[in-house]
Write a protein that holds these residues in place. Structure first.
Motif, PDB file in Angstrom:
ATOM      1  N   MET A   8       0.860  -1.184   0.000  1.00 37.51           N
ATOM      2  CA  MET A   8       0.000   0.000   0.000  1.00 37.51           C
ATOM      3  C   MET A   8       0.894   1.232   0.000  1.00 37.51           C
ATOM      4  O   MET A   8       1.807   1.331   0.817  1.00 37.51           O
ATOM      5  N   GLU A   9       0.633   2.154  -0.924  1.00 34.18           N
ATOM      6  CA  GLU A   9       1.431   3.369  -1.017  1.00 34.18           C
ATOM      7  C   GLU A   9       0.532   4.596  -0.934  1.00 34.18           C
ATOM      8  O   GLU A   9      -0.248   4.868  -1.844  1.00 34.18           O
ATOM      9  N   ASN A  10       0.609   5.286   0.207  1.00 30.39           N
ATOM     10  CA  ASN A  10      -0.121   6.537   0.445  1.00 30.39           C
ATOM     11  C   ASN A  10      -1.607   6.406   0.079  1.00 30.39           C
ATOM     12  O   ASN A  10      -2.163   7.222  -0.663  1.00 30.39           O
ATOM     13  N   VAL A  11      -2.248   5.387   0.617  1.00 29.74           N
ATOM     14  CA  VAL A  11      -3.640   5.076   0.264  1.00 29.74           C
ATOM     15  C   VAL A  11      -4.613   5.915   1.100  1.00 29.74           C
ATOM     16  O   VAL A  11      -4.513   5.984   2.331  1.00 29.74           O
ATOM     17  N   VAL A  12      -5.541   6.536   0.405  1.00 25.82           N
ATOM     18  CA  VAL A  12      -6.594   7.347   1.026  1.00 25.82           C
ATOM     19  C   VAL A  12      -7.941   6.818   0.565  1.00 25.82           C
ATOM     20  O   VAL A  12      -8.121   6.478  -0.612  1.00 25.82           O
ATOM     21  N   PHE A  61      -1.898   3.713  -4.220  1.00 24.29           N
ATOM     22  CA  PHE A  61      -1.660   2.486  -4.980  1.00 24.29           C
ATOM     23  C   PHE A  61      -1.745   1.270  -4.066  1.00 24.29           C
ATOM     24  O   PHE A  61      -1.235   1.293  -2.941  1.00 24.29           O
ATOM     25  N   VAL A  62      -2.392   0.210  -4.567  1.00 24.43           N
ATOM     26  CA  VAL A  62      -2.526  -1.037  -3.814  1.00 24.43           C
ATOM     27  C   VAL A  62      -2.180  -2.196  -4.732  1.00 24.43           C
ATOM     28  O   VAL A  62      -2.714  -2.311  -5.838  1.00 24.43           O
ATOM     29  N   SER A  63      -1.291  -3.081  -4.263  1.00 23.54           N
ATOM     30  CA  SER A  63      -1.020  -4.308  -5.009  1.00 23.54           C
ATOM     31  C   SER A  63      -1.060  -5.506  -4.067  1.00 23.54           C
ATOM     32  O   SER A  63      -0.682  -5.403  -2.896  1.00 23.54           O
ATOM     33  N   VAL A  64      -1.528  -6.621  -4.593  1.00 17.03           N
ATOM     34  CA  VAL A  64      -1.600  -7.881  -3.851  1.00 17.03           C
ATOM     35  C   VAL A  64      -1.068  -8.982  -4.756  1.00 17.03           C
ATOM     36  O   VAL A  64      -1.504  -9.114  -5.902  1.00 17.03           O
TER      37      VAL A  64
END
Length: 248
Positions: A8-12, A61-64
């Protein structure tokens, strides 16, 4: 999949005039058992829902599993298993029938489905009640069945949102032991919980979220040591000024 199973990168995430998740950044390594801690309304479930592709972040940004959750959602869903906070079972089916239904949705072959059904029901202490209708189950039994449904297709990344709520101490311990087994198999587990002893006992690292912001991120041992307190509950009180369960 890469070094990190979850990024997770700076997720709002905003809902009208409410900021539910406010600039959260974190990385969860493959095979890590990570705990996200916080009271009701802190942003835990919103975070899980974004990681699973059920909610779109307002920004960030979100990655799984190395896949962009928004752009490659189908690939993400093939890797994950989810036990939601709200118990999602069919009350007029038996426990075994619920498991078989979910296994068929994942297109498991008959032998694999039978093996995993019997193994998971035994691990979660539901074999004796497998042929009872779920409407007769206690709340804790329904939670254990929800965990079985999340795991029936043998996912590599597992999201457990308050999995042991409503369980008696013996059942909770059985679930803890099973989570340790899953970790030994190399599964990545993202756990949200109100139970500080659960996180302290199980998690490689924990994050504390409060009012949507990640206010601490480290191993339980380091958090306790750095804050010069006796346990994670005391860490939370020191950082937020209130007890973890005040808002339940």
């Amino acid at each position: 999949m890469g070094e990190f199973a979850i990024v997770m990168e700076n997720v709002v995430k905003c809902f009208e005039d409410v900021v539910a998740v406010d600039g959260v950044s974190l990385k969860v390594a493959q095979g890590e058992l990570f705990g996200l801690l916080g009271p009701n309304g802190a942003g835990k479930t919103t975070t899980v829902n974004m990681l699973c592709g059920l909610l779109k972040p307002t920004s960030g940004f979100v990655s799984v599993g190395g896949y962009d959750v928004q752009k490659e959602n189908v690939k993400v869903k093939g890797l994950i298993g989810v036990c939601p906070q709200e118990t999602a079972v069919y009350p007029y089916l038996t426990g075994a029938e619920n498991v078989e239904l979910f296994g068929n949705l994942y297109a498991l072959d008959e032998d694999t489905l039978r093996y995993r059904r019997d193994m998971l029901l035994e691990k979660l202490g539901l074999t004796h009640d497998a042929h009872r209708k779920v409407e007769k189950y206690s709340g804790g039994m329904k939670r254990r069945l929800s965990i079985v449904l999340a795991l029936i297709h043998n996912p590599q990344i597992i999201f457990l949102d308050e999995p042991t709520v409503g369980m008696d101490p013996q059942s909770r311990r059985a679930v803890w032991d099973f989570m340790r087994e899953l970790k030994k198999e190399g599964k990545t587990i993202f756990l949200t919980t109100h139970y500080m002893e659960e996180a302290e006992s199980l998690c490689d690292r924990v994050g504390i979220i409060d009012h949507g912001r990640l206010i601490a991120l480290d191993t339980p041992k380091n958090m306790i040591s750095q804050n010069r307190v006796g346990n994670l509950e005391e860490v939370f009180i020191k950082l937020t000024g209130r007890r973890i369960r005040e808002e339940i």
